[in-house]
Design an enzyme around this catalytic site. Structure first.
Site, short mmCIF file in Angstrom:
data_model
loop_
_atom_site.label_atom_id
_atom_site.label_comp_id
_atom_site.label_asym_id
_atom_site.label_seq_id
_atom_site.Cartn_x
_atom_site.Cartn_y
_atom_site.Cartn_z
N CYS A 18 25.05 -40.49 -22.46
CA CYS A 18 25.23 -41.80 -21.75
C CYS A 18 26.80 -41.95 -21.21
O CYS A 18 27.51 -40.72 -21.27
CB CYS A 18 25.11 -42.98 -22.87
SG CYS A 18 26.58 -42.69 -24.16
N CYS A 21 29.41 -40.59 -23.36
CA CYS A 21 29.59 -39.31 -23.32
C CYS A 21 30.52 -38.68 -22.43
O CYS A 21 31.51 -37.76 -22.68
CB CYS A 21 28.28 -38.57 -23.28
SG CYS A 21 27.26 -39.04 -24.59
N ASP A 437 40.37 -39.96 19.62
CA ASP A 437 41.05 -38.83 20.35
C ASP A 437 39.92 -38.73 21.52
O ASP A 437 38.81 -38.91 21.37
CB ASP A 437 41.14 -37.62 19.72
CG ASP A 437 41.39 -36.21 20.65
OD1 ASP A 437 42.61 -36.63 21.18
OD2 ASP A 437 40.84 -35.46 20.67
N ASP A 643 39.15 -34.03 16.75
CA ASP A 643 38.34 -32.71 16.78
C ASP A 643 39.32 -31.58 16.73
O ASP A 643 38.88 -30.28 17.13
CB ASP A 643 37.26 -32.50 17.85
CG ASP A 643 37.76 -32.41 19.04
OD1 ASP A 643 39.08 -32.82 19.64
OD2 ASP A 643 37.18 -31.70 19.95
N ASP A 647 45.37 -33.35 16.31
CA ASP A 647 44.90 -34.76 15.52
C ASP A 647 45.66 -34.55 14.17
O ASP A 647 45.21 -35.61 13.45
CB ASP A 647 43.60 -34.76 15.74
CG ASP A 647 43.10 -34.93 17.24
OD1 ASP A 647 43.93 -35.43 18.18
OD2 ASP A 647 42.07 -34.55 17.59
#
Length: 747
Positions: A18, A21, A437, A643, A647
């Protein structure tokens, strides 16, 4: 604790039943010397631990967890996931056996208790049938409760053990000593059916819960299934027979870097490597999301999990095991599914004090009934005690948010969106501004030279410039040293040129490159670079440059110390998917901005075609980060999509950082919170939609579960009895709680 020594590992945890735990295991791990942070996820049954290996080891962590009554799988040898899967399957099979027999034995007890209480020997028959249910099939609850008691804690098993044990012992006393109650004018009821049915229903709930928890990891299983179990390598027989070799099939675990691997048509590639011989087309859709197969030839990179098409080739193994791109993706998804959203921290705090609080409420309900109900006070009080303890079982509370997170992150992985942690998923819902970008994100990122115009006047004798092909060679050699994608377009266009030795090469961020060749200095870059070096621009070339930029082309200027020698018009087409994605983001109420290092005219034209109203041109990398910070200062929640390495600063500044495309470097994906395997921007609306849906699911599950527990505990305690005469029976309580434990998973 030295930050540089910190490592992060994810371990499967065994024995949790549970949310209490998971809270206990997490507390135990966080108290270990050398542990910086430990997060335990009940739904995924994993512990993600950041620790210093110089002052703590995985063995130490395992021993600490075992001392707390649970277990940690620490053998990170590639078989750990299989061990965890095997442990899950064993647990599921054992639960299935116990649940089946508990239901079979409980059904007669229920029937007798409801319809045939007056039959001869009814009580002994119910006792005989319920005893193996409680103490054989349900023994796990009692042993777990005892272990927790030894460590001074309590969990869901404690509640089950107390409630069923109390009901069973009370019924046994009433069966053996009925005169004790009869002499006091009270009929001695037995509740063997409640004890046995509670065990049976809780076991059924656990069985359904385990099945559902297993289903949430389907994304991981699909990714793991992409790697073949065996691989064909080429073995050299030695120098006795030159160039002789043979094929040998070995298990994937035995492959080593440097081995030559043979890939036949239709086979999955086993590890990452570089093609040494042959050619083919490879389906890399599982990495990039792109359906078109990629051509592979000598020196091309290949990745584990991708599928070879019709051709056959050999490649040299470079990265194996956990170093492959596929393994890193799997690890990223696992870490994300094991992470916690901020709302989960509230759940953990509640779970930590939940069981003791419920036991206290149950005792108070018992005392209140004893004081207020006279002759029936003990019986009603005992039933209220048992019912409160049962209906409060916190399995639903523990599953409410983590299962929603696991499903959301798993769905994202299936769609090529790798979400690194639950917090990123939660923040994504709040995003109202997206910064894109341009190159490679909005556009295809594969620029080509559309026009190269030479300044013939600068090549005449007396100008100091070298004429003819020599200039092409210098332009080619200078741009070849640059890492900018626009430079690559020039290199590809002048690929027939001969390389020239460039001295004192310098890359000037956001402007271009500079170097010396044949005793003169040469420049290649944007107009700012020329202006800084005081190089005059001829009107004819300025006119050509203006025309090119009006057509959304980028102009690269090539010059020596005195004159402009040439201009190159470079075009980069907008992706059709970018236009659709921007439209969908606008429809969702998200404002879109585009940043680019390109000139104003090119940026304006690209933005117009893509449907982007807000853009910034001639932006340097540090300017991108400042722009993101400026939007945040206005109170906006900003997602940055990029990418390239340029950036990275802006990604670090954004509320949500998104690396677009499988080509994004490791450094970029490390900085990004979310990685889109495809550079297709249509993944963005999917991401934000997934975030909104997952957050709705999390909140719905959490608040529904909290409301259920609060109302259930009050009704079970008897709050409605004085006015409406309504009491909740233990059997009804256990039915409701069993169903509630699987509802969050179904979400």
């Amino acid at each position: 604790m030295a930050e540089k020594n910190i490592v992060q590992e994810t371990f499967p945890v065994l024995g949790m039943s549970c949310a209490s735990c998971s809270a206990r295991v997490e507390k135990t791990l966080n108290h270990q010397s050398g542990v910086k942070k430990a997060v335990v996820n009940y739904a995924s049954a994993t512990a993600t631990v950041e620790y210093d290996p110089t002052s703590c080891s995985s063995e130490t962590l395992q021993q600490a967890v075992q001392a707390a009554g649970y277990d940690l799988l620490i053998n990170q040898d590639g078989n750990t996931l299989e061990e965890a899967e095997e442990a899950h399957n064993k647990k599921f099979s054992a639960l299935k056996f116990r649940t089946t027999w508990a239901i079979i034995l409980s059904m007669p007890v229920v029937i007798i208790g409801m319809f045939f209480m007056d039959m001869p020997h009814a009580n002994p028959i119910m006792w005989a049938l319920s005893t193996p249910v409680v103490f054989w099939l349900g023994r796990g609850f009692f042993t777990s409760a005892w272990k927790q008691l030894q460590h001074g804690s309590a969990n869901m098993d404690t509640l089950v053990a107390i409630s069923t044990g109390t009901a069973y012992l009370f019924s046994l006393f009433n069966m053996l000593f009925p005169d004790f109650w009869l002499s006091r004018g009270i009929h001695p009821h037995v509740y063997f059916e409640a004890a046995s049915v509670i065990i049976a229903f809780i076991l059924l709930g656990r069985l359904l819960e385990e099945k559902a928890k297993g289903n949430t990891s389907t994304a991981i299983k699909k990714l793991m299934g992409l790697q073949p179990k065996t691989v064909t390598i080429i073995v050299d027989e030695g120098h006795a027979v030159p160039h002789s070799s043979f094929e040998r099939v070995i298990p994937i675990e035995q492959i080593r870097p440097g081995d030559i691997v043979l890939v036949k048509p239709g086979e999955r590639i086993a590890v990452d490597g570089i093609v040494t011989e042959g050619s083919s087309y490879v389906d890399e859709s599982m990495l990039s999301g792109e359906p078109v197969a990629v051509s592979k030839h000598k020196d091309a990179k290949v990745f584990a999990g991708t599928i070879n098409q019709k051709g056959s080739f050999r490649f040299r193994a470079e990265k194996i095991g956990t170093d492959t791109l596929l393994a890193k993706i799997i690890h990223m998804v696992q870490d994300a599914q094991g992470s916690k959203a901020p709302v989960q921290q509230l759940v953990d705090k509640i779970a930590g004090i939940f069981v003791p609080t419920i036991i206290g409420i149950a005792v108070l309900a018992f005392i209140a009934w004893m004081l207020l109900d006279g002759t029936g006070g003990f019986t009603h009080g005992l039933l209220a005690f048992v019912t409160v303890v049962i209906i409060a079982c916190p399995c639903a509370l523990g599953l409410a948010t983590p299962t929603a997170i696991m499903v959301g992150i798993g769905k994202g992985a299936e769609r090529g969106i790798l979400i690194k942690d639950a917090e990123s998923l939660e923040i994504a819902k709040k995003i109202d501004t997206v910064v894109l970008d341009k190159t490679g994100t909005v556009t295809e990122g594969k620029p080509v030279v559309s026009k190269l115009i030479w300044n013939t006047q600068a090549m005449t004798p007396g100008t100091g410039a070298t004429a003819g092909n020599a200039l092409s060679d210098i332009f080619y050699s200078l741009e070849k040293l640059s890492e900018h994608p626009l430079a690559e377009a020039v290199v590809n266009h002048l690929k027939e040129s001969a390389p020239i030795d460039i001295q004192y090469f310098e890359s000037i961020t956001g402007k271009g490159v500079k170097g010396r060749a044949q005793g003169r200095t040469y420049l290649a870059g944007n107009r700012k670079l020329l202006e800084e070096n005081h190089i005059a621009i001829p009107p004819s070339l300025q006119e050509e440059a203006t025309r090119l930029t009006s057509e959304a082309q980028t102009v690269i200027w090539f010059a020596d110390e005195e004159n402009v020698l040439a201009i190159a018009g470079i075009t980069d087409r907008i992706k059709e998917t970018s236009i659709r994605a921007v439209s969908e983001l606008h429809a969702a109420g998200i404002e879109v901005h585009m940043l680019t290092g390109d000139n104003e005219a090119t940026a304006r034209e690209i933005a117009r075609k893509a449907g982007i109203a807000h853009y910034q041109a001639s932006v340097l990398p540090q300017d991108k980060a400042a722009f993101v910070s400026r939007l945040q200062a206005e109170g906006r929640k900003v997602a940055m999509v990029g990418d390239g390495v340029n950036d990275a600063q802006a990604l670090a500044a954004a509320d949500v950082s998104i690396a677009a495309g499988a080509s994004a470097g490791d450094g970029l994906t490390d900085k990004a919170m979310i990685v889109m395997k495809s550079a297709d921007l249509q993944s963005l609306p999917r991401l934000f939609g997934l975030s909104r849906h997952t957050l709705r699911l999390m909140r719905r599950n959490f608040f529904r579960t909290m409301a259920f527990h609060l109302a259930g505990v009050l009704v079970a305690a008897g709050i409605l009895y004085p006015v409406y005469g309504i009491l909740l029976t233990p059997m009804l309580a256990v039915t409701v709680i069993a169903l509630s434990c699987i509802m969050p998973v179904k979400g």
